[in-house]
Design a protein around this motif. Structure first.
Motif, PDB file in Angstrom:
ATOM      1  N   VAL A  58     -28.826  96.966 -38.879  1.00 49.75           N
ATOM      2  CA  VAL A  58     -29.975  96.880 -39.831  1.00 49.75           C
ATOM      3  C   VAL A  58     -29.695  95.273 -39.630  1.00 49.75           C
ATOM      4  O   VAL A  58     -30.435  94.145 -39.871  1.00 49.75           O
ATOM      5  N   ARG A  59     -28.534  95.311 -40.533  1.00 47.37           N
ATOM      6  CA  ARG A  59     -28.267  92.985 -40.376  1.00 47.37           C
ATOM      7  C   ARG A  59     -28.575  92.783 -39.012  1.00 47.37           C
ATOM      8  O   ARG A  59     -28.691  91.509 -39.001  1.00 47.37           O
TER       9      ARG A  59
ATOM     10  N   LYS B  68     -29.065  93.315 -50.453  1.00 44.69           N
ATOM     11  CA  LYS B  68     -27.541  93.581 -49.633  1.00 44.69           C
ATOM     12  C   LYS B  68     -27.396  92.574 -48.620  1.00 44.69           C
ATOM     13  O   LYS B  68     -26.634  91.981 -48.493  1.00 44.69           O
ATOM     14  N   HIS B  69     -28.073  92.645 -47.459  1.00 46.27           N
ATOM     15  CA  HIS B  69     -27.996  92.846 -46.056  1.00 46.27           C
ATOM     16  C   HIS B  69     -27.370  90.896 -46.209  1.00 46.27           C
ATOM     17  O   HIS B  69     -26.922  90.044 -45.328  1.00 46.27           O
TER      18      HIS B  69
ATOM     19  N   ASP C 149     -23.663  95.846 -39.087  1.00 49.18           N
ATOM     20  CA  ASP C 149     -24.409  96.435 -39.059  1.00 49.18           C
ATOM     21  C   ASP C 149     -25.778  96.538 -38.133  1.00 49.18           C
ATOM     22  O   ASP C 149     -25.797  94.864 -38.260  1.00 49.18           O
TER      23      ASP C 149
ATOM     24  N   ILE D 200     -31.525  95.811 -48.243  1.00 51.21           N
ATOM     25  CA  ILE D 200     -32.310  94.703 -48.251  1.00 51.21           C
ATOM     26  C   ILE D 200     -31.587  93.566 -48.165  1.00 51.21           C
ATOM     27  O   ILE D 200     -30.912  91.929 -48.000  1.00 51.21           O
TER      28      ILE D 200
ATOM     29  N   ALA E 140     -19.986  90.887 -40.441  1.00 55.71           N
ATOM     30  CA  ALA E 140     -21.071  90.418 -40.892  1.00 55.71           C
ATOM     31  C   ALA E 140     -22.073  91.167 -39.397  1.00 55.71           C
ATOM     32  O   ALA E 140     -23.316  91.716 -39.975  1.00 55.71           O
TER      33      ALA E 140
ATOM     34  N   LEU F  83     -25.059  88.306 -45.313  1.00 58.96           N
ATOM     35  CA  LEU F  83     -25.394  87.446 -44.398  1.00 58.96           C
ATOM     36  C   LEU F  83     -25.279  85.801 -44.839  1.00 58.96           C
ATOM     37  O   LEU F  83     -24.666  85.191 -43.679  1.00 58.96           O
TER      38      LEU F  83
END
Lengths: 119, 119
Positions: free
Chosen positions: A7-8, A38-39, A5, A36, A2, A43
């Motif tokens: 962004v994550r 999806k991220h 990424d 977002i 996780a 998480l």
DNA sequence: AACATTAGTAACCGATAAGTTACCAATCTT
DNA sequence: AAGATTGGTAACTTATCGGTTACTAATGTT
């Protein structure tokens, strides 16, 4: 993973400063809101975050416990106390290196990737 | 991220026990040796490992310093000392929750992903 | 000198991942 | 009740990733 990424990771950093709505989490990022979403799902699936609904908005927060697995890994990879075996291996390498040194050689091969030292 | 792949994590764990030849690193894995080679290149590129040539074999070892970035991240994500702001946010959430509680509502929406709490 | 061993590269393939747009549901606002 | 806001899902596209096989280079062995 996780944390793979960027962004994550950013979302997590933001959440480290306290819970936030999806819109606020999305704001700093140039990507679409569904992305977002999806991220955040990812998480949440791995236990790094959790959400609470407040009317039409949803507040995500960090679940600090979720970091445990990675934390475990990094200190599993830190050969701190018992570097006895490691030290022995190093000795072994040193011996072989010294031996070869006295025969004289260079090591080109097919331009290996970042071999740095060619002892 | 380099730690994203299980094979790579395995290689690192193995290397935590001391330097090893590529053949030895590859042995426990069911995948081809070129695949291992690729993983080792990646690990080396991100500074997690380094290699030394010893004749025709190449010995990889762990570079403990390479873990710093991830270590930094995880404690960057641990809101330890200054969780003051976090606490305030939590309070804010609690206030709003309590307020809504007195109007009476359920929260179905389109089967959201793992909302756990629907306070 | 011939052969075996060790390891990297090249070219390709299939699966996964991250992004998009279009759409829908639910809640708040007026 | 109409409209705006918030956020998730669906379906699709593309790029990246992990793997493969085939080949080559260099070193060690007999």
């Amino acid at each position: 993973m996780a944390l793979a990424d960027p962004v994550r990771r950013d979302l997590l950093r933001r959440l480290a400063a306290g819970p936030a709505r999806v819109a606020d989490l999305a704001a700093p990022h140039p990507i679409s809101r569904p992305a977002i979403s999806k991220h955040l799902r990812i998480l949440t699936e791995v236990g790094l975050t959790a959400a609470q609904d407040h009317g039409r908005e949803r507040h995500y927060r960090l679940l600090p416990g979720g970091l445990a697995p990675i934390a475990d890994l990094i200190d599993e990879l830190s050969p701190r106390p018992p570097f006895a075996e490691s030290a022995l291996d190093g000795l072994d390498l040193e011996v072989r290196r010294t031996v070869r040194e006295h025969v004289g050689e260079q090591t080109p091969r097919t331009s290996p990737h970042a071999t740095e030292e060619t002892a």
